[in-house]
Write a protein that holds these residues in place. Structure first.
Motif, short mmCIF file in Angstrom:
data_model
loop_
_atom_site.label_atom_id
_atom_site.label_comp_id
_atom_site.label_asym_id
_atom_site.label_seq_id
_atom_site.Cartn_x
_atom_site.Cartn_y
_atom_site.Cartn_z
N ASN A 151 0.82 -1.22 0.00
CA ASN A 151 0.00 0.00 0.00
C ASN A 151 0.85 1.27 0.00
O ASN A 151 0.59 2.21 0.75
N THR A 181 -5.56 -14.22 -6.35
CA THR A 181 -5.30 -12.85 -5.93
C THR A 181 -3.88 -12.40 -6.24
O THR A 181 -3.47 -11.32 -5.86
N LYS A 219 1.99 -7.98 -8.45
CA LYS A 219 0.77 -7.46 -7.84
C LYS A 219 0.09 -8.59 -7.10
O LYS A 219 -0.24 -9.62 -7.68
N THR A 252 -3.00 -9.09 -4.14
CA THR A 252 -4.06 -8.46 -3.37
C THR A 252 -4.41 -9.36 -2.19
O THR A 252 -4.69 -10.55 -2.38
N ILE A 310 -8.83 -4.22 1.91
CA ILE A 310 -7.91 -4.89 0.99
C ILE A 310 -6.60 -4.12 0.93
O ILE A 310 -6.60 -2.88 0.94
N GLU A 353 -2.69 -3.98 -1.24
CA GLU A 353 -2.04 -4.39 -2.47
C GLU A 353 -0.52 -4.40 -2.25
O GLU A 353 0.04 -3.43 -1.75
#
Length: 188
Positions: free
Chosen positions: A45, A140, A159, A161, A171, A173
């Motif tokens: 994030n 994910t 990436k 998640t 959520i 990332e």
């Protein structure tokens, strides 16, 4: 006077631009290597996670910033965290049946380590600021193993998640992940 103002403005703009580039989280990550450097890094994030030794949240004994194991059943584990900071982040990656380079898909985790949860598929979980646990779900994210030989395991994940285990609408990332592990030296 106009020339002085123009030069000063251009200088300040260039200085500001160069400072912005240095603050780019990706620039703080270790380089992507495949030589057994025992490095790990990712962005959670927007915040950089680079492992640091320190004290674990439930333990008074020192905790290594990065540990890795290749188990006899071909399962690979990386546990990396900023244990120096009391609010540091942590990520746990488990790859089932790692026998070659290639792409592995993350699936549902229950947020536990291999001592209690050893599924027949890759999974991942993360603890953010020692408060919230996030888990991988089906499809994910992926992890690509780029080197797997001579006790060196390297890879990237671009990436991923993860979902808060207690609040599915929360959520995070994880991006720009990379690791380069020498199994002979990483845990020493």
């Amino acid at each position: 006077m106009k020339q002085f103002f123009l030069k000063t403005t251009l200088f300040l703009f260039a200085l500001t631009l160069s400072n912005c580039e240095k603050n780019d989280p990706q620039d703080q990550l270790p380089p992507i290597t495949q030589t057994g450097e025992n490095t790990f890094g990712c962005i959670i994030n927007g915040e950089v996670l680079i492992p640091q030794n320190g004290k674990g949240s439930l333990s008074v004994t020192p905790k290594r910033g990065i540990t890795a194991k290749y188990l006899s059943n071909n399962n690979f584990i990386i546990d990396a965290g900023n244990f120096k900071d009391s609010n540091g982040n942590r990520i746990y990656i488990y790859i089932y049946n790692l026998t070659s380079t290639g792409v592995y898909n993350f699936e549902l985790s229950n947020g536990e380590s291999t001592s209690t949860f050893e599924p027949l598929y890759p999974h991942c979980w993360s603890i953010i600021s020692q408060n919230s646990k996030y888990i991988s779900d089906i499809n994910t994210g992926t992890i690509t193993i780029t080197r797997f030989d001579n006790n060196i395991i390297s890879g990237v994940f671009s990436k991923l998640t993860l979902v808060n285990i207690d609040s599915p609408n929360d959520i995070i990332e994880i991006t720009n992940g990379r690791f380069d592990i020498n199994l002979n030296t990483v845990n020493k």
